[in-house]
Write a protein that holds these residues in place. Structure first.
Motif, short mmCIF file in Angstrom:
data_model
loop_
_atom_site.label_atom_id
_atom_site.label_comp_id
_atom_site.label_asym_id
_atom_site.label_seq_id
_atom_site.Cartn_x
_atom_site.Cartn_y
_atom_site.Cartn_z
N MET A 452 1.00 -1.10 0.15
CA MET A 452 -0.06 0.07 -0.01
C MET A 452 1.05 1.47 0.00
SD MET A 452 -2.86 -1.21 2.75
CE MET A 452 -3.94 0.37 2.39
N LEU A 453 2.23 1.14 0.38
CA LEU A 453 3.06 2.28 0.48
C LEU A 453 4.04 2.14 -0.82
CD1 LEU A 453 4.11 2.40 4.03
CD2 LEU A 453 2.55 4.01 2.88
N LEU A 454 4.10 0.98 -1.13
CA LEU A 454 5.57 1.05 -2.34
C LEU A 454 4.99 0.55 -3.49
CD1 LEU A 454 7.76 -1.51 -0.08
CD2 LEU A 454 8.12 0.74 -0.76
N SER A 455 3.73 0.14 -3.82
CA SER A 455 3.20 0.04 -5.25
C SER A 455 3.07 1.22 -5.95
CB SER A 455 1.93 -0.79 -5.10
OG SER A 455 0.94 -0.06 -4.57
N ALA A 456 3.22 1.07 -7.34
CA ALA A 456 3.24 2.50 -8.03
C ALA A 456 1.80 3.44 -8.13
CB ALA A 456 3.31 2.07 -9.50
N SER A 457 0.99 2.49 -7.57
CA SER A 457 -0.62 3.24 -7.29
C SER A 457 -0.46 3.81 -5.87
CB SER A 457 -1.56 2.13 -7.47
OG SER A 457 -1.41 1.08 -6.52
N SER A 458 0.35 3.93 -5.18
CA SER A 458 0.46 4.57 -3.98
C SER A 458 0.84 6.00 -4.04
CB SER A 458 1.33 3.88 -2.91
OG SER A 458 1.36 4.73 -1.83
N GLU A 492 5.93 -6.09 -8.13
CA GLU A 492 4.98 -5.07 -8.01
C GLU A 492 4.93 -4.61 -6.49
OE1 GLU A 492 2.97 -7.60 -10.46
OE2 GLU A 492 5.23 -7.43 -10.58
N ASP A 493 4.64 -5.38 -5.61
CA ASP A 493 4.23 -5.11 -4.26
C ASP A 493 5.66 -4.36 -3.60
OD1 ASP A 493 1.67 -6.11 -4.47
OD2 ASP A 493 2.16 -7.84 -3.11
N LEU A 494 6.82 -4.46 -4.03
CA LEU A 494 7.89 -3.90 -3.75
C LEU A 494 8.40 -2.64 -4.33
CD1 LEU A 494 10.08 -7.10 -2.53
CD2 LEU A 494 8.46 -5.75 -1.03
N GLY A 495 7.27 -2.11 -5.07
CA GLY A 495 7.59 -0.95 -6.14
C GLY A 495 8.71 -1.41 -7.10
N ASN A 496 8.73 -2.54 -7.39
CA ASN A 496 9.68 -3.17 -8.71
C ASN A 496 10.99 -2.73 -8.18
OD1 ASN A 496 7.51 -4.05 -10.68
ND2 ASN A 496 7.16 -2.12 -10.94
N SER A 497 11.54 -2.88 -6.92
CA SER A 497 12.72 -2.69 -6.53
C SER A 497 13.27 -3.96 -6.35
CB SER A 497 12.64 -1.80 -5.21
OG SER A 497 13.98 -1.84 -4.56
N THR A 498 14.20 -4.23 -6.98
CA THR A 498 15.26 -5.46 -6.59
C THR A 498 16.06 -5.26 -5.40
OG1 THR A 498 16.84 -4.68 -8.20
CG2 THR A 498 15.09 -6.20 -9.11
#
Length: 738
Positions: A452-458, A492-498
């Motif tokens: 809810m904080l990291l995804s692109a829709s936040s 996506e749940d991690l903001g696409n951050s590897t």
């Protein structure tokens, strides 16, 4: 052969009627003998009374006839005295052969003791038939299936494991049998397939044969000639083949208690086994996925296999039974649950000589994720670890009161992230070189529903992503660990951050619980080293056989005192991945008591008194990236400077009940009210104080804003100013008047 009991009862009175004519008084002895014989063969009471009456009548007539002949009277008179005796014999014959209520059904020749009446099993069969199907013995309020449909000619067959009875369903002439196989199966609680009814076309409408198999022998599997039977043979035929789940391996059994309960070790000669697809292995062994557990060994060429008839973790481990294991041990581990082999499943929260540890937690709705987070909060509390909790979905963590700072709601959760970042900067400024143990407490930053904080829709996507990346990279050496929970392992749940995922896995462990279908595969872009091939959506929500248990409905009303048991679902069942190992199936502790009740009523572990903590109210309201989401504030001095200037010189306008806008005065403590403010219009801060004093209950900033008809962004800076004046207090995000 002598006469049967029925023949004796039928013809004895006639003999008694003739004997007195020639035997005289001796017929009395014959009558007595006939009565005694009838009683000895267990004649029914009506037949016995009829027989005695007939015997007395014949005896009396015989004595009178003898006297007539002895005195020389007319022989016709003596012959006439035989008429009453004959009438009595005829009446007795009708009594014994006329229609009577059906007695207990005579057993067929297959009964165990044909000559001794119905056995206890036959009596029970008859009682159930009359109670539920034919009557007349009927429980009040229950409707019979077909009144009068009696079961006659009952025969009981017992042969080893097989128990069956046969009979004929009989009704009076003119009626038709309406008893169905399903009705009989429901009465005797057996499958419908075990009831055989005759074809009505081949029998009279009022008489239908029936065979009921009460108990059938277990079916023996038909094994084709040459087909594999033992686990080793099945393994070689289906698993070790090139297209199998583990090609080139051999199975060595270490325990065997049946085809569905065994353990073994799969070995691949001089080569690593690699990732194993559990679904493919279950298909090879013709089992359900939940019946198989893998246990990687120390050698890459070996893999432990366990096949279970009933899952070893079905009954769970109670939280209350392992309270002493919830505190952190000397290695930094706490008890999180139980492995499938019965060993304690441990999670690392710290590493002696190094710092804190991270934890990556994945689990969908109703998977047990929130319960595990409550366990972690309790373990941190009992281990002296302070917690900053960011919970974007307000009110979902029951143990939130164990945290030193609570960000409950989307905006407040973002504020908690900002505070955690500021605390890391503060410790970096004070600790120029890493040292362990710290003089400050270990700190856990728990982020629930992180997507809810990291995804692109936040709305906080860029800032939250930048902060969490820095926390996972830099915080461990400062004694700050990150516990990040999402609903799926998708990037996506991690903001696409590897960076976030790799740092979480490198810096600690991971827990994988059940996910929604299509969202739990740990392959491809979502692959996790040590958990390759797992599909979390294949973890079932119920144990085998649970659906049959649910189908047995109890309509007595809602049981308000009932509590969930481990067998009610697979909550907490998943895989635990600790540093340097493979993911192993485990189950988290069952919360038979609320974790917060085990905290002993002690206040939450506090955070050290430092600049970042003292200025937390302003820091939580200060964005730490520019409008493009870049240039994250990198030092404590810059952060405090930005926080100092966060509240605007004049407050934002708020709508008044009349539709106009009023303006509050300057935000500096002790400053006079704004010149030119319209007369009669309230300022926001006095309204906040008035509301808190009137309500006398703690409120969140959102609640205060809603009650005052303004936005939370307009309220939060004013609350910070009031707190500096010591006019309000803030405890875990709840505001009240001082």
């Amino acid at each position: 052969m002598g006469p049967t009991r029925a023949q004796f009862i039928q013809y004895a009175p006639a003999a008694l009627a003739v004997v007195p004519l020639v035997a005289g008084p001796w017929s009395a002895l014959a009558a007595a003998a006939a009565g005694a014989g009838a009683w000895a063969v267990n004649t029914s009471a009506p037949a016995l009374r009829s027989l005695i009456a007939c015997g007395f009548t014949a005896t009396g007539c015989g004595i009178a006839a003898h006297e007539v002949l002895a005195t020389g009277a007319n022989p016709l008179i003596a012959l006439g005295l035989a008429v009453p005796a004959g009438a009595a014999a005829l009446a007795h014959h009708r009594n014994t052969t006329g229609p009577t209520p059906a007695p207990a059904l005579a057993p067929a020749t297959t009964s165990t003791n044909p000559g001794a009446g119905p056995t206890s099993q036959e009596q029970l069969i008859i009682a159930w038939w009359r109670e539920f199907i034919s009557g007349p013995t009927q429980t009040e309020g229950r409707k019979l299936i077909q009144a009068g449909a009696n079961l006659e000619h009952l025969g009981l067959e017992i042969d080893g494991d097989r128990v069956a009875f046969t009979g004929i369903i009989t009704l009076p002439q003119g009626e038709q049998v309406r008893v169905r196989a399903a009705d009989i199966a429901a009465v005797y609680q057996i499958p419908v397939s075990q009831v055989e009814l005759g074809d009505p076309k081949h029998y009279a409408p009022n008489a239908l044969p029936v065979t009921v198999h009460l108990k059938t022998p277990a079916e023996q599997p038909q094994i084709a000639a040459g087909a594999p039977t033992t686990p080793e043979e099945v393994w070689a035929a289906h698993v070790a083949v090139p297209e199998g789940a583990m090609p080139g391996t051999t199975l060595t059994l270490t325990r065997y208690d049946g085809p569905l309960d065994w353990e073994g070790i799969a070995t691949r000669e001089r080569r690593a086994i690699g990732a194993v697809n559990l679904q493919d292995l279950a298909g090879n062994l013709d089992l359900e996925t939940i019946q198989i557990a893998l246990a990687p060994g120390d050698k890459p060429s070996q893999m432990g296999i366990r096949v279970m008839r009933e899952h070893a973790l079905m009954h769970g481990t109670m939280l209350s039974s392992v309270v002493d294991e919830l505190s952190m041990d000397s290695r930094g581990y706490v008890r999180a649950g139980t492995y499938v082999d019965g060993r304690a499943a441990l999670l690392p929260l710290a590493q002696p000589g190094s710092g804190a540890r991270h934890l990556y937690l994945v689990g969908g709705s109703r998977s047990g994720k929130s319960g595990l987070l409550e366990q972690i909060l309790l373990s941190a509390h009992r281990s002296g670890i302070a917690v900053v909790l960011a919970s974007p979905q307000a009110g979902t963590i029951a143990g939130a009161s164990l945290s030193a700072y609570l960000g409950d709601g989307l905006d407040e959760a973002m504020g908690a992230l900002r505070l955690a970042y500021a605390l890391m900067l503060d410790r970096e400024a004070r600790y120029r070189s890493p040292a362990f143990p710290f003089t400050d407490p270990l700190l856990l930053v728990v982020i629930d529903e992180a997507h809810m904080l990291l995804s692109a829709s936040s709305p906080y996507h860029l800032e939250a992503k930048a902060i969490v990346e820095q926390l996972t990279r830099r915080s461990l050496k400062r004694g700050i660990g990150v516990v990040l929970a999402t609903q799926t392992p998708l990037a996506e749940d991690l903001g696409n951050s590897t960076v976030i995922r790799s740092q979480l896995l490198i810096g600690g462990g991971a827990v994988f619980l059940r996910c929604a279908r299509g969202q739990g595969s740990l392959v491809g872009a979502n692959a996790v080293e040590g958990a390759e091939g797992l599909d979390l959506s294949m973890i079932p929500s119920q144990w085998p056989g649970q659906y049959a248990k649910v189908a047995d409905r109890d309509m007595s009303g809602l049981a308000t005192e009932a509590a969930a048991t481990p067998e009610d679902g697979t909550f907490g069942l998943g895989y635990l991945l600790t540093p340097g190992s493979q993911a192993v199936q485990f189950r988290s502790l069952h919360l038979d008591v609320a974790p917060v009740t085990l905290a002993g009523g002690q206040p939450p572990v506090g955070i050290e008194d430092c600049d970042a903590w003292r200025e937390r109210d302003a820091i939580t309201q200060t964005p730490m990236v520019d409008r493009r989401g870049k240039n994250l504030i990198g030092s404590l001095a810059d952060l405090l400077a930005a926080a100092e200037g966060a509240p605007s010189p004049q407050e934002e306008p708020y709508p008044t009940p009349g539709g106009h806008h009023a303006f509050a005065g300057p935000s500096r403590p002790g400053a006079p009210a704004a010149v030119g403010a319209p007369d009669g219009q309230e300022l926001i801060k006095p309204r906040i104080l008035e509301l808190l004093r009137e309500q006398s209950i703690p409120m969140t900033a959102e609640t205060i804003a809603r009650k005052l008809g303004t936005s939370a962004k307009n309220i939060k800076p004013r609350l910070s100013e009031l707190k500096r004046r010591d006019e309000v207090t803030n405890e875990n995000g709840l505001w009240r008047a001082a």
